[in-house]
Enzyme design. Structure first.
Site, PDB file in Angstrom:
ATOM      1  N   PHE A   3       0.873  -1.170   0.000  1.00 53.64           N
ATOM      2  CA  PHE A   3       0.000   0.000   0.000  1.00 53.64           C
ATOM      3  C   PHE A   3       0.914   1.225   0.000  1.00 53.64           C
ATOM      4  O   PHE A   3       1.468   1.604   1.038  1.00 53.64           O
ATOM      5  CB  PHE A   3      -0.882   0.014   1.238  1.00 53.64           C
ATOM      6  CG  PHE A   3      -1.919  -1.075   1.298  1.00 53.64           C
ATOM      7  CD1 PHE A   3      -3.253  -0.805   1.027  1.00 53.64           C
ATOM      8  CD2 PHE A   3      -1.566  -2.379   1.634  1.00 53.64           C
ATOM      9  CE1 PHE A   3      -4.215  -1.800   1.104  1.00 53.64           C
ATOM     10  CE2 PHE A   3      -2.514  -3.380   1.713  1.00 53.64           C
ATOM     11  CZ  PHE A   3      -3.845  -3.093   1.443  1.00 53.64           C
ATOM     12  N   ASP A   4       1.072   1.840  -1.148  1.00 52.94           N
ATOM     13  CA  ASP A   4       2.067   2.902  -1.261  1.00 52.94           C
ATOM     14  C   ASP A   4       1.684   4.172  -0.516  1.00 52.94           C
ATOM     15  O   ASP A   4       2.563   4.965  -0.151  1.00 52.94           O
ATOM     16  CB  ASP A   4       2.331   3.215  -2.737  1.00 52.94           C
ATOM     17  CG  ASP A   4       3.136   2.117  -3.408  1.00 52.94           C
ATOM     18  OD1 ASP A   4       3.739   1.302  -2.699  1.00 52.94           O
ATOM     19  OD2 ASP A   4       3.156   2.066  -4.656  1.00 52.94           O
ATOM     20  N   GLU A  14       1.202   2.579   3.702  1.00 51.06           N
ATOM     21  CA  GLU A  14       2.374   1.916   4.273  1.00 51.06           C
ATOM     22  C   GLU A  14       3.678   2.667   4.021  1.00 51.06           C
ATOM     23  O   GLU A  14       4.653   2.460   4.749  1.00 51.06           O
ATOM     24  CB  GLU A  14       2.493   0.496   3.714  1.00 51.06           C
ATOM     25  CG  GLU A  14       1.370  -0.418   4.172  1.00 51.06           C
ATOM     26  CD  GLU A  14       1.441  -1.820   3.576  1.00 51.06           C
ATOM     27  OE1 GLU A  14       0.838  -2.744   4.166  1.00 51.06           O
ATOM     28  OE2 GLU A  14       2.084  -1.994   2.518  1.00 51.06           O
ATOM     29  N   GLY A  73       3.266  11.288  -0.032  1.00 47.79           N
ATOM     30  CA  GLY A  73       3.795  12.638   0.045  1.00 47.79           C
ATOM     31  C   GLY A  73       5.263  12.680   0.421  1.00 47.79           C
ATOM     32  O   GLY A  73       6.038  13.484  -0.093  1.00 47.79           O
ATOM     33  N   TYR A 113       9.523   1.335  -8.132  1.00 53.19           N
ATOM     34  CA  TYR A 113       8.556   1.955  -9.046  1.00 53.19           C
ATOM     35  C   TYR A 113       8.484   3.464  -8.850  1.00 53.19           C
ATOM     36  O   TYR A 113       8.706   3.992  -7.757  1.00 53.19           O
ATOM     37  CB  TYR A 113       7.160   1.365  -8.848  1.00 53.19           C
ATOM     38  CG  TYR A 113       6.813   0.266  -9.826  1.00 53.19           C
ATOM     39  CD1 TYR A 113       6.691   0.540 -11.183  1.00 53.19           C
ATOM     40  CD2 TYR A 113       6.612  -1.049  -9.403  1.00 53.19           C
ATOM     41  CE1 TYR A 113       6.377  -0.460 -12.089  1.00 53.19           C
ATOM     42  CE2 TYR A 113       6.304  -2.060 -10.311  1.00 53.19           C
ATOM     43  CZ  TYR A 113       6.188  -1.755 -11.650  1.00 53.19           C
ATOM     44  OH  TYR A 113       5.879  -2.742 -12.561  1.00 53.19           O
ATOM     45  N   TYR A 166       5.777   6.770  -9.898  1.00 54.71           N
ATOM     46  CA  TYR A 166       4.412   7.062 -10.319  1.00 54.71           C
ATOM     47  C   TYR A 166       4.232   8.565 -10.472  1.00 54.71           C
ATOM     48  O   TYR A 166       4.645   9.349  -9.605  1.00 54.71           O
ATOM     49  CB  TYR A 166       3.393   6.557  -9.296  1.00 54.71           C
ATOM     50  CG  TYR A 166       3.420   5.068  -9.055  1.00 54.71           C
ATOM     51  CD1 TYR A 166       2.714   4.201  -9.884  1.00 54.71           C
ATOM     52  CD2 TYR A 166       4.153   4.530  -7.991  1.00 54.71           C
ATOM     53  CE1 TYR A 166       2.729   2.831  -9.651  1.00 54.71           C
ATOM     54  CE2 TYR A 166       4.176   3.168  -7.762  1.00 54.71           C
ATOM     55  CZ  TYR A 166       3.464   2.323  -8.598  1.00 54.71           C
ATOM     56  OH  TYR A 166       3.498   0.969  -8.371  1.00 54.71           O
TER      57      TYR A 166
END
Length: 645
Positions: A296-297, A300, A304, A381, A383
């Site tokens: 859960f980016d 977790e 920000g 990753y 985003y």
């Protein structure tokens, strides 16, 4: 005091918050600050607030004692310089605070000193621990004995050949360590088999190899000689007929507030608050080393905190306005992320066009859009989150996924000759497990006011019959979603399903309720089994849409403390109240995303993949709201006459 209750936290306020906590005796040598967040006043208070009205400016801080594992939640009033509330967090029932930056370095120190882990590395011919990079990965919650109440991460490792080497190219597979971050010990080591460590380098910078550089590209320059069309006053942005507020916090990153459109001299509200409230990356490899991989980016890792400092000409192109972001570091002190938010306008093709053979006219207007974006890096990753506002009243969110896929060793064919079913081979001996990127957009709607309702609108095929003798008819069907338990919905591409947020108390000149339509992409939702841990913890990913009655406390679809949360405080539990949705203050939670079966073309760095949704006005305006857009001024635009067509 800041100028508006929704203004972003400043570095001065973050420092004052720490000072209040220190004077209250709540900070010791082992105290860490996983979360420092503005307490946004209740929606009804913000809507009734007028310039000059007083309000209590508050900050909520989550404190973690690194020696004991105790977690508390403290609210400080900056207006009165005092602690106004404090409670202990039950980490077993509620979950842990997010993983902090310093803990990534901590796990390497713990493992380098652990005999069992070093022995596992030696069995793989790796006897220099300092060349082994350890990824501290969220542990999830699987009911494994002895894990209750511990602050855990599960650790996979990668070999780094030298300081500039791409570590993700050399996975050390078959071994995973479960590490307690409080006791600083390895509580379990799983060694499930030896796999060759892929040795091929996978550098993607041009100066890292002997790849020739293209010499075919000519410069593209984007200029606005008279400057941009937007204005910025503090956190308030005005562009064309749009007006909104910029926000930013540690969990969601960029937030947009009080989005409205000026129509006939009146600023008409559309969305009170818009954000990506959560995103989860569930992996599909059930092996003993990887079954737990679900990240859960937001909850977790804190989107920000992971924001990039953007660079002109690289991340953003054109006439750019940047916003810095102030956040708290792990010690509660202010940290500024320079250029965290990028804003610019850009051409977006044709807005409308018509060549009329009867009156001899030929008209074209150019579309343009305002872009508000930020980029994050979470481990391997990256985003990008791009909010677009268009001249015709359309709102769009586009999320861009790039970076490096999480690599594994590729085991090769099975005994029966079939391919390994849980991963792609993307380079010799390098696997990439199948996974998804699923986002939850929280859209606190306010279409011409807070009294909204949601209609599910489908295209309907009409059978041939007396009313349809030639079989050509089709129509649409609108179904009102009246209660929360009805509001968990799936997209349907065959029916062209959209969801219309309407205001029954406001009518356009045809007598229709004004509205905005959510157009989903309708890609797969969570593919894990409904009985799985991730399906409980990320229940929001099991539906494309959830509609709930507004509640200021319901901010995150998987709960406030997602890390090691068992799945008892998410959106699926809220709808048990089955609150009324018809003509109420509503929040839409839209799940969208990517299902990723990695390709060789995604290696060694992944070209951007895109996902998102669109909000379009449906009867919100009485006519095309972009009729007043002027004709293009470019000297290259020469309208053709009808006889030239």
């Amino acid at each position: 005091m800041t100028a508006h209750p929704l203004d972003r936290l400043t570095t001065e306020e973050i420092a004052r918050n720490r000072g209040v906590l220190d004077r209250a005796g709540l900070i010791g040598p082992a105290t860490r600050f996983p979360l420092v967040m503005l307490v946004e006043p209740p929606k009804r208070e913000v809507l009734s607030w007028k310039e000059g009205d007083p309000w209590d400016r508050c900050v909520r801080t989550t404190l973690l004692d690194r020696d004991t594992g105790e977690v508390s939640e403290v609210v400080v009033s900056l207006t009165h310089d005092k602690v106004v509330s404090r409670r202990e967090v039950d980490v077993t029932a509620e979950g842990q605070p997010p993983i902090m930056g310093e803990e990534f370095g901590l796990v390497e120190q713990i493992l380098w000193q652990d005999e069992s882990w070093c022995a596992a590395m030696a069995r793989r011919g790796l006897d220099e621990p300092s060349r082994i990079r350890v990824s501290a990965l969220s542990a999830g919650c699987f009911g494994l004995p002895g894990e209750e109440g511990r602050r855990l991460v599960r650790c996979l490792s990668f070999l780094q050949l030298d300081d500039r080497d791409n570590v993700w190219a050399h996975p050390i597979d078959g071994v995973v360590a479960y590490v307690d971050l409080v006791t600083r010990e390895v509580v379990e080591l799983i060694d499930d088999g030896l796999f060759p460590v892929p040795a091929e380098r996978a550098d993607f910078e041009l100066n890292a190899g002997d790849r020739p550089v293209r010499d075919t590209q000519r410069p593209i320059e984007i200029t606005q000689p008279e400057g941009p069309s937007f204005t910025v006053e503090g956190n308030v942005v005005r562009w064309e007929k749009w007006r909104f507020r910029i926000g930013f916090d540690q969990v969601e990153g960029l937030t947009l507030h009080q989005i409205g459109f000026e129509d006939d001299g009146r600023l008409r509200p559309i969305v009170y608050r818009a954000s990506v409230a959560e995103m989860v990356v569930p992996y599909g490899d059930p092996s003993p080393v990887r079954f737990w991989q679900n990240y859960f980016d937001a909850g977790e890792y804190s989107l920000g905190k992971d924001a990039n400092a953007l660079e002109l000409g690289c991340d953003c192109l054109g006439e750019i306005h940047y916003f810095d972001a102030a956040i708290a570091d792990d010690d509660g002190a202010p940290r500024t992320i320079r250029n965290a938010i990028c804003m610019h306008e850009e051409d977006a093709g044709v807005l409308w066009k018509h060549t009329d053979l009867y009156n001899g006219s030929s008209s074209t207007r150019r579309q343009r859009r305002l872009v508000i974006s930020f980029f994050i890096t979470v481990g391997n990753y990256d985003y990008g989150f791009y909010w677009y506002l268009y001249l015709d009243g359309t709102i769009e969110l586009e999320c861009k996924a790039t970076g490096v896929v999480f690599a594994s060793a590729y085991p090769g064919p099975r005994a029966d000759g079939s391919a390994y079913p849980w991963a792609s081979e993307i380079a010799p001996g390098v696997g990439a497990p199948f996974h998804q990127h699923l986002f939850s957009a929280r859209l606190d709607m306010m279409v011409d006011g807070v009294g909204n309702a949601v209609d599910e609108v489908d295209a309907v095929r009409v059978p041939a019959g007396p009313e349809n003798p030639y079989g050509n008819a089709f129509t649409r069907r609108a179904t009102r979603i009246r209660r929360e338990r009805e509001g968990a919905r799936m997209a349907d591409g065959h029916a062209g399903r959209t969801w219309h947020v309407v205001n029954p108390g406001r009518r356009n000149r045809m007598g229709q309720p004004v509205g905005y339509a959510l157009h989903p992409e309708g890609q797969p939702t969570l593919l894990a089994d409904p009985s799985s841990s991730i399906a409980r913890r990320a229940a929001f990913t099991t539906r494309h849409l959830w509609v709930t009655a507004h509640d200021d406390a319901e901010r995150y679809p998987a709960g406030r403390y997602v890390n090691q949360n068992p799945g008892n405080s998410g959106i699926d539990t809220w709808i048990g109240a089955d609150r009324d949705l018809d003509g109420q203050d509503l929040v839409l939670w839209h799940t969208f995303g990517l299902t990723h079966f990695p390709r060789p073309e995604d290696w060694p760095i992944m070209p951007v993949d895109r996902t998102g949704f669109v909000l379009k006005p449906v009867g919100f305006f009485d006519r095309n709201p972009a009729l007043d857009v002027p004709a293009p001024k470019s000297g290259h635009c020469h309208a053709a006459s009808p006889d030239q067509i």
